[in-house]
Design an enzyme around this catalytic site. Structure first.
Site, mmCIF file in Angstrom:
data_model
loop_
_atom_site.group_PDB
_atom_site.id
_atom_site.type_symbol
_atom_site.label_atom_id
_atom_site.label_comp_id
_atom_site.label_asym_id
_atom_site.label_seq_id
_atom_site.Cartn_x
_atom_site.Cartn_y
_atom_site.Cartn_z
ATOM 1 C CG HIS A 1 -0.132 -0.036 2.526
ATOM 2 N ND1 HIS A 1 0.489 1.058 3.067
ATOM 3 C CD2 HIS A 1 0.136 -1.072 3.354
ATOM 4 C CE1 HIS A 1 1.093 0.722 4.180
ATOM 5 N NE2 HIS A 1 0.902 -0.571 4.387
ATOM 6 C CD GLU B 1 2.271 -5.960 7.970
ATOM 7 O OE1 GLU B 1 2.398 -7.191 7.796
ATOM 8 O OE2 GLU B 1 3.022 -5.107 7.480
#
Length: 208
Positions: free
Chosen positions: A11, A84
């Site tokens: 990202h 994550e």
């Protein structure tokens, strides 16, 4: 076998990245720079002509994937298994704050994929939950005779771990795979006559 190429895209920059804070499962937001990074990388990913686009469901990945989706003309599928690493009690803290409360723990975490922050996941556990995403794609595309390319939009820690898992590296070698920059990617490929994944590029992206 028809899943031939994987692109694992991190990202864009977030407010936590700027503040030097650990994110984990916290839903941090892209900064203005992060949005610009995602907008810039989107056409580069489109040039790879992916067939599928799958993203972590955390906001920073979703917002990045949305821009990639527009450039590629592909819908996004969201999968929580691409989140994550859950960093437990470390989430929201800086490295300095963690070092103060858990002296030496950061070094242990970085060197031992089996070690987990208090209340969090180890890198081995992260790979265990994310690897089935790729295995399911293999199963889905394994009989249709096409050669498929998939982009996964995710996070730095997950990408490093998943690369290690896909390459079947021993856990002792995982620390050799370093971090990956915002809106940069790892690429893995394989041939029809060679079933193992090979690393085709790491920390690839625009600029230096």
């Amino acid at each position: 076998m028809s899943l031939r190429r994987l692109v694992l895209l991190r990202h864009g920059q977030t407010d936590y990245n700027v503040g030097g804070r650990m994110q984990g499962h916290l839903d941090s937001m892209l900064t203005e720079t992060g949005v610009e990074q995602a907008a810039a990388v989107a056409p580069e990913i489109a040039r790879l002509m992916p067939d599928r686009l799958i993203s972590s469901d955390l906001r920073r990945a979703v917002d990045t994937a949305d821009l990639v989706s527009t450039a590629c003309g592909l819908p996004v599928k969201y999968d929580a298994r691409l989140r994550e690493t859950h960093l437990g009690e470390w989430q929201g803290r800086t490295v300095a704050e963690i070092e103060e409360s858990w002296p030496g723990a950061i070094a242990t975490w970085r060197s031992d994929p089996g070690w987990a922050p208090p209340g969090g996941e180890s890198r081995i556990e992260v790979v265990r939950r994310s690897l089935p995403v790729v295995e399911e794609l293999d199963e889905e595309y394994g009989s249709d005779g096409s050669d498929t390319s998939v982009v996964l939009v995710a996070h730095g820690g997950l990408i490093a771990g998943l690369v290690c898992g896909l390459l079947a590296l021993p856990a002792t070698a995982w620390p050799a795979i370093g971090g990956i920059g915002n809106c940069r990617w790892a690429a893995l490929a394989r041939r029809a006559d060679h079933p193992r994944w090979r690393l085709a590029g790491y920390n690839v992206g625009l600029g230096t």
